[in-house]
Scaffold this motif. Structure first.
Motif: not given
Ligand code: P5A
Length: 434
Positions: A10, A12-14, A28, A330, A380, A384, A387-388, A391
């Motif tokens: 994965t 984090k940034e676009t 992503r 998200n 982790e 995080a 968020a993962n 995503l």
């Protein structure tokens, strides 16, 4: 599957190369990676979704009476010379020469090849109707491959081909596929609107595109606002029995692609919007069967060129199309039938042995109950991990930490609505099964 050992790269940034949401999210979420322009590798998470879509498409084709075969990706140019499309197809066709200097090509579609199979094997009208399909990679050397898998050069298509004795029967086969497509897209969690469409290089004069509305779509479309609230599967389910090759008897409200739009037929409150073409069906009579000599013996003993149609679904495009229709700020929000896993299990206290033991047991219980679960067993931060999971968009999240464990409770979250509930550890497996 344990996330600690799962190949899920994965980001984090676009990524800079992606312009639209679905492409950004597919990169992503570690679903695909580009090999060359418009050519992608499918990583484990992406491949699971692709296979789920493929299976739903397959089940609905089988239900409609089509039979699955598998034709090769590489074709000989001879058949295309016979149909007259070898020159017509132009630069979009990837032409290859084999070691003997024979002209080959990477198939952009299979009308010629299926017509060849048919003419060799089928001799009598008694063997009709017949509908054969395959799910196979295609190659089109698009001028502007873009938006990730939405307009690729290599892409996965389901293509079916129908054979009938008369035009009337051919249109019946067309209508059966039409209804089957409405079912297929409804099962995929999509609202796909059938629109009168242009036939381009495939040919014929009866054609519909199935379009999902999306601002990022490449097709400009014109439709009656009634479509905003109607369900094409339910509200138009039986309207197609009288579709004719020349007349548009599809009795639902007005909907047309740019090429077919006729302002004189459109309602005053017409909406102009954008959409993604996820399917396209054609009835083209004897366009291929006549030049290629695909005839059967008719009831009177005379040879008749068979009446054909072809029916495409953009299987790999659908992965992007579904994400365009199903996401939030998200990440992805998978409709359950195509989700790569149904549940994401999050261990919030991976350093705590008793919580980890409880999570491990829950993981194995869910797995034994036949529920597809991705288990975030990594060491982790909780933030995080949440968020993962958001995503990658699994429909359900189950979080278990020290506090919940002491009370014998997990937190269950619905990814789509964001609702959360405390559920007893003893009940969660049976609740997920329901
Ligand atoms: C119908 C089946 C045909 O090729 N011959 C066999 C007919 N139709 S079509 O409209 O050209 O393509 C069918 C569907 O394939 C998807 N598609 C693509 N997907 C990703 N990238 C591309 N470059 C691409 N081109 C076509 C579309 O969903 C289309 O409806």
């Amino acid at each position: 599957m344990r996330l600690s050992s799962y190949f899920l790269p994965t980001l984090k940034e676009t990524p800079a190369e992606a312009q639209i949401t679905s492409h950004i999210l597919m990169l992503r979420a570690g679903m695909v990676r580009q090999g060359a322009a418009g050519i992608y590798s499918w990583l484990p998470l992406g491949l699971r979704v692709l296979k789920k879509i493929e299976n739903i498409v397959r089940e609905e084709q089988n239900r409609a009476g089509a039979q699955e075969i598998l034709m090769p990706t590489i074709q000989s140019s001879d058949l295309w010379q016979e149909s007259g499309r070898y020159e017509d197809y132009g630069k979009e066709m990837l032409r290859i020469e084999d070691r003997h200097g024979r002209a080959m090509l990477f198939g952009p579609t299979n009308e010629e090849m299926i017509t060849d199979i048919f003419r060799r094997e089928v001799k009598s009208y008694r063997d009709l109707p017949l509908n054969l399909y395959h799910i196979q990679w295609k190659f089109r050397d698009e001028v502007r491959p873009r938006f990730g898998v939405m307009r690729g050069r290599e892409f996965l298509m389901k293509d079916a081909y129908s054979f009938d004795l008369s035009a009337e029967d051919g249109v019946k086969s067309y209508n059966a596929m039409f209804v089957s497509y409405l079912r297929t897209f409804a099962r995929l969690g999509l609202k796909a609107i059938p629109m009168r469409a242009d036939t381009g290089p495939i040919g014929g004069d009866l054609s519909h595109e199935f379009i999902i509305l999306a601002n990022t779509g490449e097709s400009e479309v014109f439709y009656d606002p009634a479509f905003e609230t109607m369900d094409p599967m339910v509200d138009a389910g039986t309207a197609k029995d009288d579709l004719q090759p020349t007349v548009d008897a599809w009795t639902a409200p007005y909907a047309a692609t740019e090429e077919m739009h006729d302002a004189t037929l459109a309602p005053d409150n017409l909406i102009t919007g954008r959409g993604i073409e996820v399917g396209h069906i054609f009835f083209f009579g004897d366009k291929y069967s006549a030049p290629m000599g695909a005839t059967v013996q008719g009831p009177d003993g005379k040879p008749v060129a068979v009446q054909m149609g072809s029916y495409g679904v953009g299987v790999s495009r659908l992965v992007g199309g579904i994400i365009e229709a199903c996401h939030d700020e998200n990440g992805i929000v998978w409709p359950e039938p195509v989700a790569p896993f149904k549940v994401g299990l999050i261990n919030l206290s991976a350093k705590d042995q008793s919580v980890t033991d409880a999570c491990d047991k829950l993981y194995s219980d869910l797995d034994s109950a036949g529920i597809e679960v991705l288990y975030d067993d990594r060491n982790e931060r909780a933030g995080a991990k949440f968020a993962n999971m958001d995503l990658i968009g699994l429909p359900w999240q189950i979080a278990l930490g020290k506090r919940g464990f002491e009370k014998g409770m997990v937190e269950l979250k619905n990814r789509k609505t964001g609702e959360r509930w405390d559920v007893s550890l003893d009940d969660i497996v049976s609740q997920m099964k329901g």
